[in-house]
Design an enzyme around this catalytic site. Structure first.
Site, short mmCIF file in Angstrom:
data_model
loop_
_atom_site.label_atom_id
_atom_site.label_comp_id
_atom_site.label_asym_id
_atom_site.label_seq_id
_atom_site.Cartn_x
_atom_site.Cartn_y
_atom_site.Cartn_z
N ARG A 54 -45.19 51.96 -15.58
CA ARG A 54 -46.57 52.13 -15.48
C ARG A 54 -46.90 50.23 -15.31
NH1 ARG A 54 -50.58 51.42 -19.12
NH2 ARG A 54 -49.44 52.72 -20.82
N TYR A 106 -66.01 44.26 3.76
CA TYR A 106 -65.54 45.66 3.94
C TYR A 106 -66.45 46.84 3.36
CZ TYR A 106 -62.37 49.63 3.05
OH TYR A 106 -61.66 51.03 2.85
N ASP A 179 -61.06 37.77 0.33
CA ASP A 179 -60.40 38.59 1.10
C ASP A 179 -59.86 38.12 2.55
OD1 ASP A 179 -59.39 41.03 2.54
OD2 ASP A 179 -61.32 41.97 1.89
N LYS A 204 -52.33 46.99 5.45
CA LYS A 204 -52.71 46.58 6.98
C LYS A 204 -51.55 45.53 7.41
CE LYS A 204 -56.84 48.26 6.50
NZ LYS A 204 -57.02 48.46 4.81
#
Length: 391
Positions: A54, A106, A179, A204
């Site tokens: 994890r 976004y 970003d 992307k």
């Protein structure tokens, strides 16, 4: 005396995944580590550095090392999605902190800031981050702790002056996070211009094959805020899976070639579409008349990215009809893949979208640019009032 060796280029380091050879098998492809648990030492320690899947994974670490190299950062973290990466930055803030974010950004993250961030006690002001003056006006002295910009922005392709906004943030004792999904590290490295953290939706162009959901953060320096982000990923279980990290590494090895080729095709399309009678406006930072072109030219290299947007003269009906008529372009969300995508953003974002209803976002892939133009031009002409009124 031997001359100092010339540093290897990013493209060379990418192509060879930084040149690492598996010490056991001598494989040139980095191995995939799927184990979720690891053997403890006799004293119940773990000298290997791994205890459980994890918080950490060897394959994930290798992909993070490539990202760190690409962005000239000190540390990198991969997350299960771009949203998981982005929200981790905001959740490292304290309740009561003030954030400045873009008006155009976004849509899912904008929605999160307007709803979920409030529940965490965070206050957000939305500003035109293409204007440093507007950002300065939005700052609340003594309260603003984070400025978030998106450059180029999605889907209007606005450009933020990273260096200027970094100065504003640092003068206020705040951090700047960028970003840079639409740019990729091939075109812009925000940390080099003063940003503290750079974020990518790695689904992307970093991956490039439309088969991985992933997010990434890279920091300029490992400080207390970064440690909080690390802890958040660990406790929330937001790490990227090892198989996805393996696929992401595979995709990044061709990033240098793909990003440059896609940007070159996007520039050609923008130049041809700007004179098209069916189009009222083209948004692409590589165009000299783009309002952010001069700043983009200073902070972007090897092209201006693979995404452009257009507004159609026939309005929303013309835009949706054109998207429905293409055959080569794929009507789908997302961007950055090797296949070219077309999307009517206002429909996807819903009634609260600030996106113009006559706008189409184009993500340019690696197909032949003449084929892409012919398909798009034919689709737009079929319902274009400028064409029909002359026939």
């Amino acid at each position: 005396m031997r001359k100092p060796q010339k540093p290897l280029s990013y493209q060379t380091l990418l192509a060879q995944a930084m040149g690492r050879i598996d010490p056991v098998t001598k494989a040139v492809t980095p191995p995939l580590h799927l184990s979720t648990t690891y053997l403890f030492d006799g004293d119940n320690g773990y000298a290997s550095g791994f205890a459980y899947g994890r918080p950490d994974n060897a394959t994930v670490r290798e992909a993070e090392a490539v990202l760190k190299m690409l962005e000239n950062g000190e540390e990198a973290l991969l997350f299960s999605s771009g949203m998981a990466a982005a929200t981790a930055v905001f959740m490292a803030c304290d309740p009561g902190d003030h954030i400045v974010a873009p008006v155009g950004m976004y849509w899912a993250l904008r929605g999160w800031l307007r709803t979920e961030a409030r529940r965490w006690g965070l206050e957000t002001s939305f500003a035109d981050t293409s204007s440093p003056d507007a950002v300065k006006e939005a700052i609340r002295p003594g309260k603003t702790r984070l400025i978030w910009v998106e450059t180029p922005s999605n889907p209007m392709l606005a450009i933020a002056d990273i260096a200027a906004i970094a100065d504003l943030a640092h003068n206020e004792g705040a951090r700047l996070a960028v970003d840079s999904t639409l740019a990729s590290p091939i075109h812009t490295r925000p940390l080099d211009f003063g940003a503290d953290i750079v974020m990518h939706s790695a689904s992307k162009i970093l991956n490039g094959h439309t088969d991985v959901i992933a997010g990434a953060l890279v920091t300029k320096e490992k400080d207390a805020v970064w440690e909080r982000i690390e802890q958040h990923r660990k406790l929330q279980g937001a790490i990227l899976g090892p198989f996805e990290a393996f696929l992401l590494m595979r995709g990044m090895r061709t990033l240098g070639l793909r990003a440059k080729a896609q940007a070159a095709s996007a520039a050609i399309l923008a130049q041809r579409l700007v004179t098209n009678r069916c189009i009222s406006a083209v948004f692409y930072p590589g165009m000299p008349n783009h309002p952010g072109h001069d700043i983009a030219a200073k902070q972007m290299t090897d092209g201006f990215g693979h995404v452009l947007s257009v507004r159609l003269v026939g309005g929303p009906v013309h835009a949706t009809a054109s998207a429905a008529t293409v055959s080569l372009w794929k009507r789908a969300t997302s961007l950055g893949g090797v296949e070219s995508l077309i999307e009517h953003r206002a429909s996807v974002e819903g009634p609260d979208s600030p996106c113009p209803a006559d706008l189409l976002r184009l993500s340019v892939g690696i197909e032949d640019v003449e084929d892409l133009f012919t398909d798009l031009d034919k689709a737009m002409r079929s319902g274009c009032p400028m064409i029909s009124c002359m026939s």
